[in-house]
Design a protein around this motif. Structure first.
Motif, PDB file in Angstrom:
ATOM      1  N   ILE A  12     -57.106 -21.585 -49.175  1.00 33.87           N
ATOM      2  CA  ILE A  12     -55.193 -21.344 -48.993  1.00 33.87           C
ATOM      3  C   ILE A  12     -55.081 -20.330 -49.874  1.00 33.87           C
ATOM      4  O   ILE A  12     -54.429 -19.300 -49.496  1.00 33.87           O
ATOM      5  N   LYS A  13     -55.521 -20.297 -51.150  1.00 37.97           N
ATOM      6  CA  LYS A  13     -55.184 -19.262 -52.172  1.00 37.97           C
ATOM      7  C   LYS A  13     -55.705 -17.804 -51.732  1.00 37.97           C
ATOM      8  O   LYS A  13     -55.074 -16.935 -52.321  1.00 37.97           O
ATOM      9  N   SER A  14     -56.611 -17.678 -50.787  1.00 40.51           N
ATOM     10  CA  SER A  14     -57.504 -16.532 -50.407  1.00 40.51           C
ATOM     11  C   SER A  14     -56.601 -15.886 -49.481  1.00 40.51           C
ATOM     12  O   SER A  14     -56.874 -14.741 -49.141  1.00 40.51           O
ATOM     13  N   ILE A  15     -55.788 -16.461 -49.073  1.00 41.92           N
ATOM     14  CA  ILE A  15     -54.913 -15.861 -47.783  1.00 41.92           C
ATOM     15  C   ILE A  15     -53.987 -14.622 -48.189  1.00 41.92           C
ATOM     16  O   ILE A  15     -53.069 -15.025 -48.988  1.00 41.92           O
ATOM     17  N   PRO A  16     -54.201 -13.500 -47.685  1.00 39.50           N
ATOM     18  CA  PRO A  16     -53.508 -12.487 -48.292  1.00 39.50           C
ATOM     19  C   PRO A  16     -51.968 -12.489 -47.703  1.00 39.50           C
ATOM     20  O   PRO A  16     -51.800 -12.858 -46.590  1.00 39.50           O
ATOM     21  N   ALA A  17     -51.254 -11.707 -48.332  1.00 38.39           N
ATOM     22  CA  ALA A  17     -49.749 -11.441 -48.022  1.00 38.39           C
ATOM     23  C   ALA A  17     -49.870 -10.704 -46.568  1.00 38.39           C
ATOM     24  O   ALA A  17     -50.713  -9.831 -46.384  1.00 38.39           O
ATOM     25  N   GLY A  18     -49.173 -10.950 -45.596  1.00 41.52           N
ATOM     26  CA  GLY A  18     -49.255 -10.467 -44.279  1.00 41.52           C
ATOM     27  C   GLY A  18     -50.169 -11.066 -43.142  1.00 41.52           C
ATOM     28  O   GLY A  18     -50.105 -10.844 -42.081  1.00 41.52           O
ATOM     29  N   LYS A  19     -50.768 -12.240 -43.787  1.00 40.43           N
ATOM     30  CA  LYS A  19     -51.749 -12.700 -42.617  1.00 40.43           C
ATOM     31  C   LYS A  19     -51.466 -14.134 -42.954  1.00 40.43           C
ATOM     32  O   LYS A  19     -50.690 -14.779 -43.863  1.00 40.43           O
ATOM     33  N   VAL A  20     -51.981 -15.221 -41.839  1.00 39.02           N
ATOM     34  CA  VAL A  20     -51.885 -16.583 -41.696  1.00 39.02           C
ATOM     35  C   VAL A  20     -53.223 -17.046 -41.336  1.00 39.02           C
ATOM     36  O   VAL A  20     -53.946 -16.596 -41.009  1.00 39.02           O
ATOM     37  N   LEU A  52     -49.802 -22.434 -54.397  1.00 37.96           N
ATOM     38  CA  LEU A  52     -50.441 -22.073 -53.063  1.00 37.96           C
ATOM     39  C   LEU A  52     -49.388 -21.241 -52.086  1.00 37.96           C
ATOM     40  O   LEU A  52     -48.163 -21.596 -52.106  1.00 37.96           O
ATOM     41  N   PRO A  53     -49.858 -20.259 -51.436  1.00 42.22           N
ATOM     42  CA  PRO A  53     -48.951 -19.438 -50.259  1.00 42.22           C
ATOM     43  C   PRO A  53     -48.672 -20.531 -49.032  1.00 42.22           C
ATOM     44  O   PRO A  53     -49.263 -20.171 -48.130  1.00 42.22           O
ATOM     45  N   TRP A  54     -48.100 -21.603 -49.386  1.00 40.91           N
ATOM     46  CA  TRP A  54     -47.971 -22.549 -48.150  1.00 40.91           C
ATOM     47  C   TRP A  54     -47.517 -22.081 -47.018  1.00 40.91           C
ATOM     48  O   TRP A  54     -47.812 -22.337 -45.779  1.00 40.91           O
ATOM     49  N   HIS A  55     -46.542 -20.863 -47.388  1.00 42.22           N
ATOM     50  CA  HIS A  55     -45.789 -20.412 -45.777  1.00 42.22           C
ATOM     51  C   HIS A  55     -46.850 -19.657 -45.213  1.00 42.22           C
ATOM     52  O   HIS A  55     -46.162 -19.298 -43.912  1.00 42.22           O
ATOM     53  N   ARG A  56     -47.902 -19.272 -45.742  1.00 40.83           N
ATOM     54  CA  ARG A  56     -49.102 -18.568 -44.624  1.00 40.83           C
ATOM     55  C   ARG A  56     -49.995 -19.509 -43.753  1.00 40.83           C
ATOM     56  O   ARG A  56     -50.814 -19.173 -43.112  1.00 40.83           O
ATOM     57  N   ARG A  96     -53.026 -10.712 -34.148  1.00 41.21           N
ATOM     58  CA  ARG A  96     -52.680  -9.913 -34.997  1.00 41.21           C
ATOM     59  C   ARG A  96     -52.743 -10.095 -36.288  1.00 41.21           C
ATOM     60  O   ARG A  96     -53.018  -9.275 -37.222  1.00 41.21           O
ATOM     61  N   PHE A  97     -52.202 -11.341 -36.585  1.00 40.92           N
ATOM     62  CA  PHE A  97     -51.976 -11.899 -38.082  1.00 40.92           C
ATOM     63  C   PHE A  97     -52.939 -13.036 -38.714  1.00 40.92           C
ATOM     64  O   PHE A  97     -52.848 -13.066 -39.694  1.00 40.92           O
ATOM     65  N   GLN A  98     -54.060 -13.398 -37.774  1.00 36.15           N
ATOM     66  CA  GLN A  98     -54.616 -14.455 -38.367  1.00 36.15           C
ATOM     67  C   GLN A  98     -55.605 -13.812 -39.258  1.00 36.15           C
ATOM     68  O   GLN A  98     -56.477 -12.657 -38.981  1.00 36.15           O
ATOM     69  N   TYR A  99     -55.963 -14.458 -40.644  1.00 38.01           N
ATOM     70  CA  TYR A  99     -56.745 -14.073 -41.421  1.00 38.01           C
ATOM     71  C   TYR A  99     -58.218 -14.902 -41.131  1.00 38.01           C
ATOM     72  O   TYR A  99     -58.212 -15.991 -41.238  1.00 38.01           O
ATOM     73  N   PHE A 100     -59.274 -13.969 -41.203  1.00 39.42           N
ATOM     74  CA  PHE A 100     -60.673 -14.605 -41.035  1.00 39.42           C
ATOM     75  C   PHE A 100     -61.429 -14.141 -42.502  1.00 39.42           C
ATOM     76  O   PHE A 100     -61.857 -13.086 -42.416  1.00 39.42           O
ATOM     77  N   PRO A 101     -61.470 -14.830 -43.454  1.00 38.73           N
ATOM     78  CA  PRO A 101     -62.149 -14.768 -44.697  1.00 38.73           C
ATOM     79  C   PRO A 101     -64.024 -14.700 -44.359  1.00 38.73           C
ATOM     80  O   PRO A 101     -64.176 -15.124 -43.311  1.00 38.73           O
ATOM     81  N   ASP A 102     -64.413 -14.073 -45.143  1.00 38.10           N
ATOM     82  CA  ASP A 102     -65.937 -14.106 -44.857  1.00 38.10           C
ATOM     83  C   ASP A 102     -66.461 -15.536 -45.228  1.00 38.10           C
ATOM     84  O   ASP A 102     -66.172 -16.182 -46.395  1.00 38.10           O
TER      85      ASP A 102
END
Length: 106
Positions: A12-20, A52-56, A96-102
């Protein structure tokens, strides 16, 4: 070995601003593919303590899952302030907005 909760908090902490990310996606990356409801509980009980950036975090349909009008509005405005576009039907375009971490790091 880290607990599911610790791994979920890291994701959760790894989600960058502008991504979900979705609840289920976080659960899978934290090691429990069926743990989406646990992610909800973690967000509810630990967001403030761990900043935590809960809003993401949204549901798998690309929607804000909160039912409370005030919290829904806070989440919507927070996402929009980071550049996340919410369509007229209330959905976020995950392509467009989903984040896929390594996934190797999770």
């Amino acid at each position: 070995m880290k607990s599911f909760t610790e791994r979920a908090v890291e994701v959760i902490k790894s989600i960058p601003a502008g991504k979900v990310m979705t609840y289920g996606q976080i659960a899978r990356l934290a090691g429990s593919p069926r743990g989406a409801r646990q992610v909800v509980r973690i967000l509810h009980s630990m967001s403030e303590k761990y900043h935590l950036p809960w809003h993401r975090v949204i549901n798998s349909k690309g929607e804000i899952g909160l039912k409370d009008d005030e919290l829904y509005s806070i989440q919507k405005l927070s996402l929009e302030s980071e550049g996340v576009e919410i369509q007229m039907d209330g959905r976020i375009v995950l392509q467009r907005f989903q984040y896929f971490p390594d996934e190797k790091k999770s």
